[in-house]
Design a protein around this motif. Sequence first.
Motif, short mmCIF file in Angstrom:
data_model
loop_
_atom_site.label_atom_id
_atom_site.label_comp_id
_atom_site.label_asym_id
_atom_site.label_seq_id
_atom_site.Cartn_x
_atom_site.Cartn_y
_atom_site.Cartn_z
N LEU A 208 -1.26 -5.94 9.77
CA LEU A 208 -2.46 -5.18 10.13
C LEU A 208 -2.29 -3.70 9.88
N ASP A 209 -1.09 -3.27 9.63
CA ASP A 209 -0.78 -1.85 9.54
C ASP A 209 -0.46 -1.48 8.10
N GLY A 210 -1.38 -0.81 7.43
CA GLY A 210 -1.15 -0.43 6.06
C GLY A 210 -1.51 -1.52 5.07
N ASP A 211 -2.07 -2.62 5.55
CA ASP A 211 -2.49 -3.72 4.69
C ASP A 211 -4.01 -3.63 4.52
N GLN A 212 -4.57 -4.65 3.88
CA GLN A 212 -6.02 -4.71 3.73
C GLN A 212 -6.71 -4.93 5.07
N PHE A 213 -6.01 -5.51 6.02
CA PHE A 213 -6.63 -5.93 7.26
C PHE A 213 -6.69 -4.78 8.27
N THR A 214 -7.84 -4.67 8.93
CA THR A 214 -8.06 -3.57 9.86
C THR A 214 -8.06 -4.02 11.31
N PHE A 215 -8.06 -5.33 11.57
CA PHE A 215 -7.96 -5.81 12.94
C PHE A 215 -7.39 -7.22 12.95
N GLY A 216 -6.88 -7.61 14.12
CA GLY A 216 -6.29 -8.93 14.22
C GLY A 216 -6.54 -9.57 15.57
N PHE A 217 -6.50 -10.90 15.60
CA PHE A 217 -6.52 -11.68 16.83
C PHE A 217 -5.09 -12.14 17.08
N VAL A 218 -4.59 -11.91 18.28
CA VAL A 218 -3.21 -12.24 18.63
C VAL A 218 -3.23 -13.34 19.68
N GLY A 219 -2.49 -14.39 19.42
CA GLY A 219 -2.47 -15.45 20.41
C GLY A 219 -1.55 -16.59 20.02
N PRO A 220 -1.54 -17.64 20.82
CA PRO A 220 -2.48 -17.88 21.92
C PRO A 220 -2.25 -16.95 23.11
N ALA A 221 -3.34 -16.45 23.66
CA ALA A 221 -3.25 -15.54 24.79
C ALA A 221 -2.83 -16.27 26.06
N ILE A 222 -3.29 -17.50 26.22
CA ILE A 222 -2.96 -18.30 27.40
C ILE A 222 -2.29 -19.60 26.95
N GLU A 223 -1.11 -19.86 27.48
CA GLU A 223 -0.38 -21.10 27.21
C GLU A 223 0.04 -21.72 28.53
N ASP A 224 -0.39 -22.95 28.77
CA ASP A 224 -0.07 -23.65 30.02
C ASP A 224 -0.45 -22.81 31.24
N GLY A 225 -1.59 -22.14 31.14
CA GLY A 225 -2.10 -21.36 32.26
C GLY A 225 -1.49 -19.98 32.42
N LEU A 226 -0.54 -19.62 31.56
CA LEU A 226 0.12 -18.33 31.65
C LEU A 226 -0.13 -17.50 30.40
N VAL A 227 0.00 -16.19 30.53
CA VAL A 227 -0.19 -15.31 29.38
C VAL A 227 0.93 -15.56 28.37
N GLY A 228 0.55 -15.75 27.11
CA GLY A 228 1.54 -15.98 26.07
C GLY A 228 2.43 -14.77 25.84
N ALA A 229 3.68 -15.04 25.51
CA ALA A 229 4.65 -13.96 25.32
C ALA A 229 4.23 -13.02 24.20
N GLY A 230 3.56 -13.56 23.17
CA GLY A 230 3.16 -12.72 22.04
C GLY A 230 2.20 -11.62 22.44
N VAL A 231 1.28 -11.93 23.35
CA VAL A 231 0.30 -10.94 23.78
C VAL A 231 0.97 -9.84 24.59
#
Length: 226
Positions: free
Chosen positions: A120-143
């Motif tokens: 997303l940084d310096g590439d063609q892409f200007t925004f991104g979706f990061v996830g999964p945000a919720i895994e097994d009821g908890l916030v995903g480590a990636g987020v």
Amino acid sequence: MTALVGLKTRLRLARLALVIPPHAAGPEAADFAAHGADLLIFTRGDRSVEEAVEVIDVARKRLFGLQTIVATDSADVGQAAKADAVFYRRPGWRPFGFRKPHEFALLGRSIDGPEDADKLDGDQFTFGFVGPAIEDGLVGAGVAEMARQYPPMALPAHPVWFAAGGISPDTVEAVIAAGARRAAVSSAVFDSEDPFATTKLLADALKGAWITEPGAEAYGEDAFRA
């Protein structure tokens, strides 16, 4: 393309992205903007390009004068409709890059976490979706890690990212507590009894976190100068 505030500025100020499935893409879909959605992604599904373009044209007429970003998940539809943005879910490598609907258009994609943030940084892409945000009821480590490495309202501005996957009115506060200030949703809205009310609940939660964030005013001012 709506030419009021620049698209990059509107993206920087966006909090809630709504992915609209084909069955929910009637004229009233544009009204989600009045309930807090800043980025509307109209998915093509099995529709023809012409049918999908008509949906976007109708939405634009209802959104006239608003700052809502109108997007699609189809490059062909985006090109024909001159959409504000095209979102690629899991794009592979393409030797000639990714087509933009027009010179000022935005491109978005999914990433798993901060290890992919360079896409997303310096590439063609200007925004991104990061996830999964919720895994097994908890916030995903990636987020949570994304929020640590790329605080959403830090200056100089980081790539724009939305937490995505499993977010609902029941989980949005946990996602906010993990550091996200933008969210992308779909099923939580369209599987609910009142999609507009659900959208407003999510938008209000994000707005509340946004306006109380230290540096929010400076971030907003910087967005208009970018």
